[in-house]
Design an enzyme around this catalytic site. Structure first.
Site, mmCIF file in Angstrom:
data_model
loop_
_atom_site.group_PDB
_atom_site.id
_atom_site.type_symbol
_atom_site.label_atom_id
_atom_site.label_comp_id
_atom_site.label_asym_id
_atom_site.label_seq_id
_atom_site.Cartn_x
_atom_site.Cartn_y
_atom_site.Cartn_z
ATOM 1 N N ASP A 56 -0.949 -0.797 -6.306
ATOM 2 C CA ASP A 56 -0.823 -0.070 -5.077
ATOM 3 C C ASP A 56 0.021 1.401 -5.405
ATOM 4 O O ASP A 56 0.739 1.830 -4.812
ATOM 5 C CB ASP A 56 0.355 -0.935 -3.926
ATOM 6 C CG ASP A 56 -0.387 -2.207 -3.791
ATOM 7 O OD1 ASP A 56 -1.562 -2.022 -3.299
ATOM 8 O OD2 ASP A 56 0.435 -3.215 -3.619
ATOM 9 N N GLU A 57 -0.294 1.807 -6.671
ATOM 10 C CA GLU A 57 0.158 3.212 -6.957
ATOM 11 C C GLU A 57 -0.338 4.343 -6.483
ATOM 12 O O GLU A 57 0.094 5.468 -6.515
ATOM 13 C CB GLU A 57 0.271 3.156 -8.685
ATOM 14 C CG GLU A 57 1.106 2.185 -9.376
ATOM 15 C CD GLU A 57 0.126 1.039 -9.692
ATOM 16 O OE1 GLU A 57 -1.073 1.013 -9.140
ATOM 17 O OE2 GLU A 57 0.503 0.219 -10.609
ATOM 18 N N ASN B 252 -9.629 -8.709 -3.898
ATOM 19 C CA ASN B 252 -8.160 -9.432 -3.546
ATOM 20 C C ASN B 252 -7.138 -8.423 -3.311
ATOM 21 O O ASN B 252 -5.979 -8.457 -3.277
ATOM 22 C CB ASN B 252 -7.696 -10.495 -4.567
ATOM 23 C CG ASN B 252 -7.940 -9.819 -6.084
ATOM 24 O OD1 ASN B 252 -8.757 -8.854 -6.375
ATOM 25 N ND2 ASN B 252 -6.865 -10.244 -6.923
ATOM 26 N N HIS C 166 -7.797 -0.597 -2.023
ATOM 27 C CA HIS C 166 -7.265 1.051 -2.113
ATOM 28 C C HIS C 166 -7.544 1.434 -0.617
ATOM 29 O O HIS C 166 -8.368 1.181 0.091
ATOM 30 C CB HIS C 166 -8.491 1.833 -3.118
ATOM 31 C CG HIS C 166 -8.595 1.443 -4.542
ATOM 32 N ND1 HIS C 166 -7.299 1.353 -5.063
ATOM 33 C CD2 HIS C 166 -9.416 1.408 -5.085
ATOM 34 C CE1 HIS C 166 -7.869 1.030 -6.522
ATOM 35 N NE2 HIS C 166 -9.250 1.219 -6.574
ATOM 36 N N GLY D 135 -2.254 -7.030 4.964
ATOM 37 C CA GLY D 135 -1.273 -6.593 5.796
ATOM 38 C C GLY D 135 0.014 -7.111 5.580
ATOM 39 O O GLY D 135 1.021 -6.810 6.195
ATOM 40 N N ARG D 136 0.403 -7.881 4.369
ATOM 41 C CA ARG D 136 1.755 -8.312 3.931
ATOM 42 C C ARG D 136 2.600 -7.140 3.886
ATOM 43 O O ARG D 136 2.265 -6.155 3.097
ATOM 44 C CB ARG D 136 1.735 -9.204 2.900
ATOM 45 C CG ARG D 136 1.024 -10.584 2.999
ATOM 46 C CD ARG D 136 1.076 -11.528 1.624
ATOM 47 N NE ARG D 136 0.364 -11.001 0.503
ATOM 48 C CZ ARG D 136 0.089 -11.656 -0.358
ATOM 49 N NH1 ARG D 136 0.623 -12.961 -0.505
ATOM 50 N NH2 ARG D 136 -0.636 -11.387 -1.455
ATOM 51 N N PRO D 137 3.925 -7.148 4.218
ATOM 52 C CA PRO D 137 4.832 -6.172 3.842
ATOM 53 C C PRO D 137 4.995 -6.090 2.478
ATOM 54 O O PRO D 137 5.215 -7.371 1.868
ATOM 55 C CB PRO D 137 6.167 -6.495 4.507
ATOM 56 C CG PRO D 137 6.011 -8.121 5.196
ATOM 57 C CD PRO D 137 4.376 -8.256 5.060
ATOM 58 N N GLY E 57 1.115 13.705 -0.854
ATOM 59 C CA GLY E 57 0.405 13.468 0.311
ATOM 60 C C GLY E 57 -0.568 12.624 -0.095
ATOM 61 O O GLY E 57 -1.307 12.542 -1.261
HETATM 62 P P1 GDP Z 1 -4.003 1.683 -4.927
HETATM 63 O O1 GDP Z 1 -4.532 0.632 -4.786
HETATM 64 O O2 GDP Z 1 -3.368 1.809 -6.181
HETATM 65 O O3 GDP Z 1 -4.943 2.770 -4.758
HETATM 66 O O4 GDP Z 1 -2.932 2.099 -3.878
HETATM 67 P P2 GDP Z 1 -2.972 2.082 -2.431
HETATM 68 O O5 GDP Z 1 -3.959 1.925 -1.395
HETATM 69 O O6 GDP Z 1 -1.733 1.070 -1.865
HETATM 70 O O7 GDP Z 1 -2.216 3.450 -1.861
HETATM 71 C C1 GDP Z 1 -0.961 3.903 -1.561
HETATM 72 C C2 GDP Z 1 -0.937 4.391 -0.349
HETATM 73 O O8 GDP Z 1 -0.294 5.707 -0.443
HETATM 74 C C3 GDP Z 1 -2.112 4.534 0.562
HETATM 75 O O9 GDP Z 1 -2.088 4.482 1.674
HETATM 76 C C4 GDP Z 1 -2.564 5.907 0.073
HETATM 77 O O10 GDP Z 1 -3.176 6.827 1.108
HETATM 78 C C5 GDP Z 1 -1.219 6.813 0.204
HETATM 79 N N1 GDP Z 1 -0.872 7.725 -0.798
HETATM 80 C C6 GDP Z 1 -1.495 8.156 -2.180
HETATM 81 N N2 GDP Z 1 -0.970 8.922 -2.596
HETATM 82 C C7 GDP Z 1 0.074 9.499 -1.849
HETATM 83 C C8 GDP Z 1 1.017 10.586 -1.873
HETATM 84 O O11 GDP Z 1 1.216 11.255 -2.586
HETATM 85 N N3 GDP Z 1 1.933 10.561 -0.786
HETATM 86 C C9 GDP Z 1 1.818 9.538 0.585
HETATM 87 N N4 GDP Z 1 2.758 9.938 1.305
HETATM 88 N N5 GDP Z 1 1.203 8.796 0.226
HETATM 89 C C10 GDP Z 1 0.100 8.678 -0.732
#
Ligand code: GDP
Length: 427
Positions: free
Chosen positions: A12-13, A37, A40, A304-306, A416
């Site tokens: 989730d990075e 599982n 993104h 949807g888990r916190p 963002g």
């Molecule tokens: P992934 O599995 O590594 O791709 O991570 P996630 O899907 O959980 O992505 C993290 C969340 O952060 C998503 O909702 C993205 O849209 C959001 N996101 C990614 N980069 C940024 C950022 O630089 N700023 C903000 N505010 N949100 C971001």
């Protein structure tokens, strides 16, 4: 040229966003491990999408998207996801699925659920997508490759029978659930065959040709270093390697072709599932960061888990980058921290009275207490800024402090969720 985008932390990075962004100048985007599982979240001109199985390049008309042999392939999830994006106006992407990818079977999902129920409070926090039973079977050599969907009917039925004899002992006698029938699984596989047939490909051969033609290839990792079964927080890990090195295996390319490894680090920490999380925060402080975090809050894209929340952890992230072999660090979600007066950063672990900056094995990790350094906040919104110099001084100091702690160059700062919310640093 091959680039890998991988997570340096617990997942989730923001890898999806970086992949989507770098997809622009890629010809081929490949998923090489994991399954449905995790997910993104991608925000682009078509809207906001949660992808679980499709590579993040599916929004570009010019990319070929590949499911590599290392993936746990859930065929109905893949096909639904494909339909889902097409229904929302995205042109049908070019998709190839490795003939060596193995299939997540309905009994993998069933066994995952039954085992989670059996373990109750002691569970590993599985998403119940069948991933652990799937990879167990793969390495126990009783999995089904995509290529096997096309074999002779009787041979396939015989194999199903052999496998189910074993599975049904568990299903009926350990979990007291109804027997799984050979004919049902055979029908299921025939349905999968119809669904997947148009996409099946000898992927490693395709990639070998693409490499010779000088194509730009992107390997897209799922989760992050700390969920790697070897180098992560075992046993609270996932079942396939999350490291860039595995990209070579899970796609079928030579390891030396991977020239750039972008380790994605989030400007604070979050994790899902159980396991030690040294810089974790709780209560209102955590709720505020969770609700402001990501794009619309830090809640699992699949479940949807916190998510569990914490401050940036230099010890874990430095280790995370090292095991990935980071050539670049993409530092994401920095904009979220703009509300804080001060920002604690975990710079060491205290274990049995001694402070270390080396990430330990699980038993020691359970005892680790965070050592914090507090940096001043910048108290403003940094979204929309496009050059590094324009960032507030304290924000730059935060980035540079973390870069020094990591020992790897932060070459991209994401401020963002959108494709353009990125600041490149020339170093
Ligand atoms: P992934 O599995 O590594 O791709 O991570 P996630 O899907 O959980 O992505 C993290 C969340 O952060 C998503 O909702 C993205 O849209 C959001 N996101 C990614 N980069 C940024 C950022 O630089 N700023 C903000 N505010 N949100 C971001």
């Amino acid at each position: 040229m091959v680039r890998a985008i991988v997570g340096a932390n617990w997942g989730d990075e923001g890898k999806g966003k970086i992949t989507d962004m770098l997809g622009q100048d890629s010809d081929i985007i490949i998923r090489f491990q994991g399954g449905a599982n995790a997910g993104h979240t991608i925000v682009n001109n078509y809207g906001k999408f949660a992808l679980h199985t499709l590579p993040s390049g599916v929004f570009y008309g010019h990319t070929v998207n590949i499911i590599g042999n290392g993936v746990a392939l859930n065929i109905p999830v893949l096909i639904n996801e494909l339909q889902g994006i097409v229904d929302r106006g995205v042109p049908a992407p070019k998709l190839l699925v490795s003939d060596r990818a193995q299939i997540v079977m309905s009994y993998h999902i069933l066994l995952d659920k039954l085992e989670e129920e059996r373990l109750a409070g002691k569970s590993f926090g599985s998403t119940k997508s069948g991933i652990a039973p799937f990879y167990s079977d793969k390495y126990a050599k009783i999995g089904f490759q995509v290529s096997e969907l096309f074999m002779d009917e009787q041979e396939l039925k015989d194999k199903i029978q052999r496998v189910l004899t074993q599975k049904n002992v568990l299903i009926q006698h350990l979990y007291h659930a109804p027997e799984v029938k050979v004919d049902d699984i055979y029908e299921e596989l025939m349905e999968y065959r119809r669904m997947i047939e148009p996409y099946v490909c000898d992927v490693s051969s395709y990639l070998n040709k693409a490499l010779k033609e000088g194509k730009n290839i992107l390997l897209e990792g799922q989760l992050g270093t700390l969920k790697d079964p070897d180098h992560g927080i075992y046993p609270m890990v996932t079942s396939s390697s999350t490291l860039a090195a595995y990209g070579a295996i899970g796609a079928g390319i030579p390891p030396y072709e991977i020239k750039q490894i972008i380790a994605v680090c989030k400007a604070y920490s979050s994790a899902v599932g159980a396991g030690a999380f040294v810089s974790e925060i709780f209560g209102e402080e955590a709720d505020e960061l969770r609700n402001r975090g990501g794009d619309g809050g830090e809640y699992g894209a699949t479940t949807g888990r916190p998510r569990r929340m914490g401050w940036f952890d230099c010890v874990a992230s430095k280790y995370g980058c090292r095991l990935q072999g980071a050539t670049d660090v993409a530092f994401t979600v920095l904009d979220v921290l703009g509300y804080l007066d001060e920002i604690p950063v975990c710079v060491g672990y205290e274990i049995d009275g001694k402070v270390t900056d080396e990430f330990p094995t699980t038993a020691l990790l359970e005892k680790a207490k965070p050592v914090y350094k507090t940096l001043p906040g910048w108290k403003c919104d940094i979204r929309g800024i496009r050059t590094y110099e324009e960032l507030p001084e304290n924000c730059r100091k935060y980035v540079e402090f973390i870069e020094e702690q990591l020992g790897y160059p932060i070459t991209m700062v994401s401020n963002g969720p959108g494709r353009d919310d990125i600041i490149f640093r020339n170093r």
